[in-house]
Design a protein around this motif. Structure first.
Motif, PDB file in Angstrom:
ATOM      1  N   THR A   1      10.328  -8.922  10.562  1.00 26.83           N
ATOM      2  CA  THR A   1      10.981  -9.939   9.738  1.00 26.83           C
ATOM      3  C   THR A   1      12.106  -9.300   8.946  1.00 26.83           C
ATOM      4  O   THR A   1      12.176  -8.071   8.813  1.00 26.83           O
ATOM      5  CB  THR A   1       9.984 -10.602   8.778  1.00 26.83           C
ATOM      6  OG1 THR A   1       9.466  -9.603   7.878  1.00 26.83           O
ATOM      7  CG2 THR A   1       8.831 -11.234   9.545  1.00 26.83           C
TER       8      THR A   1
ATOM      9  N   ASP B   1      12.537  -9.395   5.773  1.00 30.90           N
ATOM     10  CA  ASP B   1      12.004  -8.763   4.566  1.00 30.90           C
ATOM     11  C   ASP B   1      11.406  -7.394   4.867  1.00 30.90           C
ATOM     12  O   ASP B   1      11.406  -6.503   4.024  1.00 30.90           O
ATOM     13  CB  ASP B   1      10.929  -9.656   3.931  1.00 30.90           C
ATOM     14  CG  ASP B   1      11.503 -10.964   3.410  1.00 30.90           C
ATOM     15  OD1 ASP B   1      12.707 -10.986   3.077  1.00 30.90           O
ATOM     16  OD2 ASP B   1      10.762 -11.959   3.357  1.00 30.90           O
ATOM     17  N   ASN B   2      10.894  -7.232   6.076  1.00 33.03           N
ATOM     18  CA  ASN B   2      10.289  -5.967   6.470  1.00 33.03           C
ATOM     19  C   ASN B   2      10.680  -5.655   7.913  1.00 33.03           C
ATOM     20  O   ASN B   2       9.907  -5.868   8.853  1.00 33.03           O
ATOM     21  CB  ASN B   2       8.761  -6.045   6.332  1.00 33.03           C
ATOM     22  CG  ASN B   2       8.086  -4.726   6.656  1.00 33.03           C
ATOM     23  OD1 ASN B   2       8.713  -3.658   6.588  1.00 33.03           O
ATOM     24  ND2 ASN B   2       6.822  -4.780   7.021  1.00 33.03           N
TER      25      ASN B   2
END
Length: 395
Positions: free
Chosen positions: A94, A96-97
């Motif tokens: 993702t 975010d990560n």
């Protein structure tokens, strides 16, 4: 008879004097100074942006690095054709990560081409568009898998990214579907509530379905959905009489309520085509990386065709809402090199080429007043890397 001075002489002389003053003051810049001082709002405020300049102006003078020293981020929304991307990168992460999932195997790009690339999954197309717009250097992505109709619709918003289509990833051959409850044929959609996610390729498919049924856009009541994945829920909850979305989602919802699927992209297998779109600055700065990415995706696509189980497992983990991942791959298989050659007019023949699909989608969105005039299709693609790979691999 003696001439008499009329009352208009003085105003005429005043106008002549003002005209002469304007002719003298304008070239000397006095009028601009007066406007800036007394009417600052009247002066046009010009906003400069990266889209005003060629995308490759920041590329180094020499080949300092053939590929980025950081991971290349490729954004996508889950479709069957994304199986090749997942196999090439080793799985999905993702935004975010973006680090590889724990225990993930290395993908084809890493093992065969020494390319650190990561597939970043997005919940909806709007988020993917925004990520491509800002770029990986600012929290977005370097490349994205978009449908051609989405690129045509979003091109004005993506102007600063200077997007360039570089590869056909796959076509939908039944992945998008329109299902309804209480409706048995397309003509009965007249007056019904039709739910679609306006920023998804399913909305483009819904427009095609209406044209096939001889219906106008005003003949149905449109219900805007927050995401494509909300289509099945909207049908179950009775918020819409018909919905367009992913087959695995809407078919199950229709069956639960005694409805049925009325049309799928199997009826128009050349309508929704997913392409790999690169930011112009990335493509100009790292041409060798583009060649490696194209090789890796084509290799992964061949592996999916020969043995789909590993890619199906990865796809099932990322997108359970697609239903059976093996069936999802069959309804939207990864494109081959031959598919790409025909689609972009390099060799062979295709019923619909990239240029035809882009131009028709662009014209449609102008017709329904959803976008401004788009540039010619050839200005939105960069086939240099694909041609290089195609020539290297031969017929």
């Amino acid at each position: 008879m003696a001439l008499r001075r009329g009352p208009g002489l003085i105003p005429f002389l005043v106008l002549c004097a003002l005209g002469a003053a304007w002719l003298l003051a304008s070239p000397l810049g006095y009028l601009d100074r007066l406007q800036a001082r007394f009417f600052p709002a009247a002066k046009d405020a010009v906003r400069l942006s990266p889209g005003d300049f060629p995308a490759g102006v920041t590329a180094p003078m020499a080949d300092l690095a053939s590929v980025p020293l950081r991971p290349t981020l490729i954004g996508f929304t889950a479709r069957g054709s994304a199986a090749a991307l997942l196999l090439a990168t080793g799985g999905a992460s993702t935004l975010d990560n973006p680090a590889p999932p724990p225990g993930a195997a290395q993908g084809v790009l890493k093992t065969a081409y020494a390319m650190d690339a990561r597939a970043v999954v997005f919940a909806n197309e709007d988020e993917l568009r925004q990520a491509l717009s800002v770029g990986a250097e600012h929290g977005g992505v370097d490349l994205a898998v978009l449908s051609v109709d989405r690129l045509a619709a979003w091109l004005p918003a993506l102007r600063d990214a200077a997007p360039r289509t570089v590869l056909l990833v796959g076509r939908s051959r039944g992945q998008e579907a329109l299902a309804a409850v209480g409706v048995t044929e397309l003509a009965q959609l007249r007056g019904k509530r039709l739910g679609v996610y306006p920023s998804g390729s399913s909305s483009y498919f819904a427009l095609w379905v209406l044209s096939r049924a001889g219906l106008r856009m005003s003949d149905v009541r449109w219900v805007d959905l927050p995401t494509t994945l909300d289509a099945g829920r909207a049908l179950r909850e009775g918020r819409a009489d018909a919905v367009a979305g992913l087959w695995g989602d809407v078919e199950l919802a229709a069956r639960d309520r005694g409805g049925q699927v009325l049309a799928t992209t199997a009826d128009a297998p050349h309508l929704v085509a997913s392409v790999l779109v690169a930011r112009g600055d990335y493509a100009a700065r790292y041409p060798d990386a583009m060649r490696r990415i194209i090789r890796g995706l084509l290799d992964a696509g061949q592996s999916v065709a020969k043995e789909p189980a590993p890619a199906a497992r990865l796809l099932g983990e990322v997108a359970p809402y697609l239903g059976d991942p093996s069936e999802a791959i069959r309804s939207a298989p990864p494109a081959t090199l031959a598919d790409n050659r025909a689609f972009f007019g390099l060799s062979g023949e295709a019923p619909v080429t990239y240029d035809e699909l882009f131009q028709s989608a662009s014209a449609l969105y102008q017709k329904i007043r959803r976008t401004a005039k788009a540039p010619p299709a050839e200005d939105t693609r960069d086939l240099g890397a694909l041609k290089y790979v195609s020539e290297a691999r031969g017929p």
